[in-house]
Design an enzyme around this catalytic site. Sequence first.
Site, PDB file in Angstrom:
ATOM      1  CB  CYS A  52      33.775  22.906  10.478  1.00 57.31           C
ATOM      2  SG  CYS A  52      33.492  23.532  12.141  1.00 57.31           S
ATOM      3  CB  CYS A  55      30.427  22.319  11.951  1.00 61.78           C
ATOM      4  SG  CYS A  55      31.195  23.924  11.655  1.00 61.78           S
TER       5      CYS A  55
END
Length: 391
Positions: A52, A55
């Site tokens: 991600c 993230c």
Amino acid sequence: MKKIISGISIFCTVIISAQESIQFQDQSLKDIIAQAKKEKKLVFIDAYASWCGPCKLMEKNVFTQKNVGDYFNTNFVNARFDMEKGEGRDIASKYGVRSYPTYLFLNGDGDLVSQNTGYMDAGMFVTMAQDINAPGNKKGSLKERFANGEKDPEFLINVMKLNSSSDYDFAKKASERYFENKKKTEEFSKDEIDLLLYFVKSTEDKNYTVFASRKAEIIKFLPEETYKEFDNQLRLSKVVEQSIDDKNKRINDEVFMKAAEPLVGKEAATAKLNQTKLSYYEQNANFPEFEKAALAYYKNADAFEPNELLRAAWVFSDHIKTPSSLKKATEWAEKSVMRGETSENTYILARLYFLTGNKEMAQNYAEMSKNMALQNNKDSKLAEDLLSQIK
């Protein structure tokens, strides 16, 4: 000497930077929650995935800032879990994590206090945390506050939104209290109507009384024809219940159609009957009956979304032996792959090709599934096992 001093300086900078960042505890969730309860704090969990991008940006740009670290380290017990590995999978399932990054805030009983998502700058991130860390969120678990009769509308909406995926029954009870206490003189907003529709599942629900009595408000936001269709589906849910023969683990077609056809017509009633059979027979592992229902329901496969067809194809690949049925399931899987290749649908198609004797195509798609899984950091074991069988 200058090199040594320079090296020491860099080392000290790294240590200071690490101390200024959010300090994530390397413990099990159970131990994290126990620590939070002991310290009378909330738990903050960074629920992330290794692939991600946002993230990684949060980890690099936000978690490392001093004002963020100071606030979170003082007020929360912090932890990070990869939602696709180890204990993270159980956490994702329990708290309904569907996207990344997700920020979970739990109390000392492990109950969800708040759930937020997406990349935020440092200021917004701390502001969010300050709001969540307000005294009201610490005066007992959501369930304790609910059991004590709390009727505050914002509290009830919070319970609904936080628990809709992870504890639907609890969220539904909160919705019933919310709508029971909604004054008739106060008009519904669109968001309230969305919540009402989400938490009414049958004509016997408490929320159905609200749905029926406040139709005039609802159809301001919803076409009346859609309202009628929704109402019919709620009525059909009662018919479904009456047609299930739990003793023999079967659906009584005659009982269902007799009650359903006058409500929605023969075509819609037949479709609902087959939908019910698919769900019921899969749940009860009655795959011969599931096979019959799927073949009837998906007879005109072009009328369905490829992913819906794919689900049935997966069940067929695991449990059905009839050659003609497997061939039909192969067609369903092909439609899904034609819409867009994924490691999942290419694996199912490969398996169905294998089961129907087309080893060349099975190998091609199994290789494709394996490669796509590896490229996306997903588990490729199913495809690898199938390739071993083919060879």
